[in-house]
Enzyme design. Sequence first.
Site, PDB file in Angstrom:
ATOM      1  N   ARG A  97       7.500   1.030 -23.364  1.00 14.70           N
ATOM      2  CA  ARG A  97       6.282   0.525 -22.704  1.00 14.70           C
ATOM      3  C   ARG A  97       5.027   1.045 -23.418  1.00 14.70           C
ATOM      4  O   ARG A  97       4.357   0.304 -24.134  1.00 14.70           O
ATOM      5  CB  ARG A  97       6.289   0.943 -21.214  1.00 14.70           C
ATOM      6  CG  ARG A  97       5.268   0.212 -20.356  1.00 14.70           C
ATOM      7  CD  ARG A  97       3.859   0.767 -20.433  1.00 14.70           C
ATOM      8  NE  ARG A  97       3.772   2.170 -20.046  1.00 14.70           N
ATOM      9  CZ  ARG A  97       2.679   2.903 -20.218  1.00 14.70           C
ATOM     10  NH1 ARG A  97       1.587   2.381 -20.756  1.00 14.70           N
ATOM     11  NH2 ARG A  97       2.647   4.191 -19.880  1.00 14.70           N
ATOM     12  N   ASP A  98       4.727   2.322 -23.274  1.00 14.68           N
ATOM     13  CA  ASP A  98       3.503   2.870 -23.885  1.00 14.68           C
ATOM     14  C   ASP A  98       3.575   2.739 -25.404  1.00 14.68           C
ATOM     15  O   ASP A  98       2.563   2.481 -26.069  1.00 14.68           O
ATOM     16  CB  ASP A  98       3.372   4.356 -23.493  1.00 14.68           C
ATOM     17  CG  ASP A  98       1.947   4.854 -23.548  1.00 14.68           C
ATOM     18  OD1 ASP A  98       1.037   4.048 -23.801  1.00 14.68           O
ATOM     19  OD2 ASP A  98       1.723   6.067 -23.341  1.00 14.68           O
ATOM     20  N   HIS A 113       1.568  14.219 -20.277  1.00 19.72           N
ATOM     21  CA  HIS A 113       1.700  13.013 -21.101  1.00 19.72           C
ATOM     22  C   HIS A 113       0.665  13.133 -22.219  1.00 19.72           C
ATOM     23  O   HIS A 113      -0.523  12.871 -22.004  1.00 19.72           O
ATOM     24  CB  HIS A 113       1.428  11.805 -20.194  1.00 19.72           C
ATOM     25  CG  HIS A 113       1.452  10.464 -20.856  1.00 19.72           C
ATOM     26  ND1 HIS A 113       2.465   9.544 -20.644  1.00 19.72           N
ATOM     27  CD2 HIS A 113       0.574   9.847 -21.686  1.00 19.72           C
ATOM     28  CE1 HIS A 113       2.212   8.434 -21.321  1.00 19.72           C
ATOM     29  NE2 HIS A 113       1.059   8.584 -21.957  1.00 19.72           N
ATOM     30  N   HIS A 167      -0.851  12.352 -26.010  1.00 14.83           N
ATOM     31  CA  HIS A 167      -0.925  11.616 -27.274  1.00 14.83           C
ATOM     32  C   HIS A 167      -1.271  12.636 -28.357  1.00 14.83           C
ATOM     33  O   HIS A 167      -1.818  13.702 -28.073  1.00 14.83           O
ATOM     34  CB  HIS A 167      -1.950  10.485 -27.165  1.00 14.83           C
ATOM     35  CG  HIS A 167      -1.448   9.359 -26.297  1.00 14.83           C
ATOM     36  ND1 HIS A 167      -1.017   8.161 -26.807  1.00 14.83           N
ATOM     37  CD2 HIS A 167      -1.271   9.280 -24.955  1.00 14.83           C
ATOM     38  CE1 HIS A 167      -0.600   7.385 -25.818  1.00 14.83           C
ATOM     39  NE2 HIS A 167      -0.745   8.030 -24.675  1.00 14.83           N
ATOM     40  N   CYS A 174      -3.005   3.189 -26.601  1.00 15.91           N
ATOM     41  CA  CYS A 174      -3.402   2.307 -25.511  1.00 15.91           C
ATOM     42  C   CYS A 174      -4.356   1.262 -26.081  1.00 15.91           C
ATOM     43  O   CYS A 174      -5.291   1.602 -26.814  1.00 15.91           O
ATOM     44  CB  CYS A 174      -4.079   3.110 -24.408  1.00 15.91           C
ATOM     45  SG  CYS A 174      -4.682   2.055 -23.088  1.00 15.91           S
ATOM     46  N   ASN A 227       2.111   8.572 -28.659  1.00 14.29           N
ATOM     47  CA  ASN A 227       2.526   9.715 -27.846  1.00 14.29           C
ATOM     48  C   ASN A 227       3.162  10.762 -28.747  1.00 14.29           C
ATOM     49  O   ASN A 227       3.562  10.460 -29.868  1.00 14.29           O
ATOM     50  CB  ASN A 227       3.611   9.283 -26.847  1.00 14.29           C
ATOM     51  CG  ASN A 227       3.083   8.336 -25.817  1.00 14.29           C
ATOM     52  OD1 ASN A 227       3.138   7.131 -25.999  1.00 14.29           O
ATOM     53  ND2 ASN A 227       2.557   8.868 -24.740  1.00 14.29           N
TER      54      ASN A 227
HETATM   55  C1  LIG Z   1      -5.310  -4.891 -13.765  1.00 13.82           C
HETATM   56  C2  LIG Z   1      -5.505  -6.269 -14.332  1.00 13.82           C
HETATM   57  C3  LIG Z   1      -4.352  -7.156 -13.964  1.00 13.82           C
HETATM   58  C4  LIG Z   1      -6.783  -6.835 -13.789  1.00 13.82           C
HETATM   59  O1  LIG Z   1      -7.146  -7.974 -14.528  1.00 13.82           O
HETATM   60  P1  LIG Z   1      -8.278  -8.956 -14.041  1.00 13.82           P
HETATM   61  O2  LIG Z   1      -8.495  -9.968 -15.130  1.00 13.82           O
HETATM   62  O3  LIG Z   1      -9.468  -8.207 -13.581  1.00 13.82           O
HETATM   63  O4  LIG Z   1      -7.560  -9.523 -12.757  1.00 13.82           O
HETATM   64  P2  LIG Z   1      -7.490 -10.877 -12.070  1.00 13.82           P
HETATM   65  O5  LIG Z   1      -6.885 -10.566 -10.755  1.00 13.82           O
HETATM   66  O6  LIG Z   1      -8.817 -11.561 -12.125  1.00 13.82           O
HETATM   67  O7  LIG Z   1      -6.430 -11.727 -12.927  1.00 13.82           O
HETATM   68  C5  LIG Z   1      -6.712 -12.364 -14.144  1.00 13.82           C
HETATM   69  C6  LIG Z   1      -5.509 -13.174 -14.558  1.00 13.82           C
HETATM   70  O8  LIG Z   1      -4.393 -12.307 -14.793  1.00 13.82           O
HETATM   71  C7  LIG Z   1      -3.327 -12.628 -13.891  1.00 13.82           C
HETATM   72  N1  LIG Z   1      -2.722 -11.388 -13.430  1.00 13.82           N
HETATM   73  C8  LIG Z   1      -3.312 -10.396 -12.760  1.00 13.82           C
HETATM   74  N2  LIG Z   1      -2.436  -9.415 -12.540  1.00 13.82           N
HETATM   75  C9  LIG Z   1      -1.267  -9.803 -13.079  1.00 13.82           C
HETATM   76  C10 LIG Z   1       0.013  -9.208 -13.161  1.00 13.82           C
HETATM   77  N3  LIG Z   1       0.242  -8.001 -12.652  1.00 13.82           N
HETATM   78  N4  LIG Z   1       0.984  -9.880 -13.785  1.00 13.82           N
HETATM   79  C11 LIG Z   1       0.756 -11.098 -14.332  1.00 13.82           C
HETATM   80  N5  LIG Z   1      -0.456 -11.719 -14.283  1.00 13.82           N
HETATM   81  C12 LIG Z   1      -1.443 -11.069 -13.656  1.00 13.82           C
HETATM   82  C13 LIG Z   1      -3.985 -13.380 -12.756  1.00 13.82           C
HETATM   83  O9  LIG Z   1      -3.051 -14.213 -12.109  1.00 13.82           O
HETATM   84  C14 LIG Z   1      -5.059 -14.144 -13.479  1.00 13.82           C
HETATM   85  O10 LIG Z   1      -4.467 -15.248 -14.127  1.00 13.82           O
HETATM   86  P3  LIG Z   1      -5.282 -16.679 -14.248  1.00 13.82           P
HETATM   87  O11 LIG Z   1      -5.625 -17.041 -12.837  1.00 13.82           O
HETATM   88  O12 LIG Z   1      -6.486 -16.378 -15.106  1.00 13.82           O
HETATM   89  O13 LIG Z   1      -4.275 -17.580 -14.906  1.00 13.82           O
HETATM   90  C15 LIG Z   1      -5.624  -6.205 -15.873  1.00 13.82           C
HETATM   91  O14 LIG Z   1      -6.756  -5.490 -16.158  1.00 13.82           O
HETATM   92  C16 LIG Z   1      -4.444  -5.559 -16.517  1.00 13.82           C
HETATM   93  O15 LIG Z   1      -3.346  -6.108 -16.551  1.00 13.82           O
HETATM   94  N6  LIG Z   1      -4.655  -4.335 -17.060  1.00 13.82           N
HETATM   95  C17 LIG Z   1      -3.574  -3.543 -17.615  1.00 13.82           C
HETATM   96  C18 LIG Z   1      -3.972  -3.049 -18.933  1.00 13.82           C
HETATM   97  C19 LIG Z   1      -2.838  -2.222 -19.481  1.00 13.82           C
HETATM   98  O16 LIG Z   1      -1.664  -2.576 -19.371  1.00 13.82           O
HETATM   99  N7  LIG Z   1      -3.192  -1.091 -20.126  1.00 13.82           N
HETATM  100  C20 LIG Z   1      -2.219  -0.210 -20.702  1.00 13.82           C
HETATM  101  C21 LIG Z   1      -1.411   0.531 -19.688  1.00 13.82           C
HETATM  102  S1  LIG Z   1      -2.197   2.007 -19.069  1.00 13.82           S
HETATM  103  C22 LIG Z   1      -1.889   3.176 -20.287  1.00 13.82           C
HETATM  104  O17 LIG Z   1      -1.367   2.870 -21.318  1.00 13.82           O
HETATM  105  C23 LIG Z   1      -2.206   4.622 -20.016  1.00 13.82           C
HETATM  106  C24 LIG Z   1      -0.978   5.449 -19.648  1.00 13.82           C
HETATM  107  C25 LIG Z   1      -0.396   4.978 -18.328  1.00 13.82           C
HETATM  108  O18 LIG Z   1       0.055   5.308 -20.629  1.00 13.82           O
HETATM  109  C26 LIG Z   1      -1.318   6.955 -19.527  1.00 13.82           C
HETATM  110  C27 LIG Z   1      -2.243   7.465 -20.615  1.00 13.82           C
HETATM  111  O19 LIG Z   1      -1.814   7.632 -21.775  1.00 13.82           O
HETATM  112  O20 LIG Z   1      -3.397   7.647 -20.319  1.00 13.82           O
END
Ligand SMILES: CC(C)(COP(=O)([O-])OP(=O)([O-])OC[C@H]1O[C@@H](n2cnc3c(N)ncnc32)[C@H](O)[C@@H]1OP(=O)([O-])[O-])[C@@H](O)C(=O)NCCC(=O)NCCSC(=O)C[C@@](C)(O)CC(=O)[O-]
Length: 324
Positions: A32-33, A224, A226, A257, A266
Amino acid sequence: MATRCNRTILSSFRKFSQKTAIEVKIVEVGPRDGLQNEKKIVPTHVKVDFINKLSRTGLKSIEVTSFVSPKWVPQMGDNTEVFKTIDKLPGICYPVLVPNTLGLESAIAVGAKEIAVFASASEGFSRKNTNCSIEVGIQRIKQVINVAEKQNIKIRGYISCVVGCPYDGFIKPSEVAKLSEILLSLGCYEISLGDTIGVGTKTTIDNMIRSVLSVASADQIAIHCHDTYGQALANICTAFDAGVKVADSSVSGLGGCPYAKGASGNVATEDLVYMLHGLGANTGVDLNQLIDIGQFISKAIDKPTGSKVNKALYQNLENNKTVT
Ligand SMILES: CC(C)(COP(=O)([O-])OP(=O)([O-])OC[C@H]1O[C@@H](n2cnc3c(N)ncnc32)[C@H](O)[C@@H]1OP(=O)([O-])[O-])[C@@H](O)C(=O)NCCC(=O)NCCSC(=O)C[C@@](C)(O)CC(=O)[O-]
């Protein structure tokens, strides 16, 4: 001759190794990450093969995909297929990352038994990563947890940017403690403290962990790291010295990320396991298999391994092959 800094780290390692017969849990986050930041889409069968190989190394928790918006992170767009296709071996957890109730519905539909929710200790990163403020993010997490608990799904929490943020700079330890307390009170069984951009040092990580320990017990915390500045192993040791016994890592040091520019992968699982075995810790993980898997995934994404241990041991292996 060891430098002062080296001596400090070595004495920390010794202190840690003498303390206990250490049982450490590794949460593998490579699928995933590790892969989420890859621009070129990795074929689903490669991801499945990767996870199936990891399942046979002795790792007990493998975060396999995320149910985030595919518009935001296209690499995770095959989440359902990946989760459904992988072998799920008994005794191994296969958590998935979930940002909202829509993601949770998909996770439930495939039968996920554990999810990870995520928040940020910094306002800037929260907005870039999830398009909302910290406060709104907490409300989303609350909704997710309300539904997940009814389904008996275990919930792990991540906090990003626990010492530094690419947008807001230095993060106060008290902010991380405050958010940890909230996530624990909402129902997370463990908080993984993420040094998202790898800027932490022994001192900043120690201060942050001590602050979190004022609201949580050590067995509710994971680390966690990096490895952007090469501090990850020292920082993990610092967390272990404070009593933490769970560390996240990613085979081959994959990762980064998409919303934290410049952040490297990581800490590599091979490097972490090598260090832990050197300390006499029981990880239950087969390092030789990790080396092969690190080579496999590095070839698949056409990048050199980010693991120093992998480079060294693989080279030895190749040299031995030439000699015999
Ligand atoms: C949070 C949202 C969804 C808000 O995204 P948004 O655009 O503000 O939300 P929305 O509700 O307006 O949705 C926009 C579109 O996305 C769809 N949608 C909405 N949600 C989903 C879903 N769950 N699955 C599938 N589709 C989804 C939704 O249906 C819509 O589709 P449209 O109507 O335009 O066709 C977006 O910002 C997002 O997905 N962000 C995630 C980003 C991400 O994955 N970042 C990396 C992971 S975190 C990380 O790596 C850090 C970590 C954890 O490892 C720890 C560290 O190292 O710090």
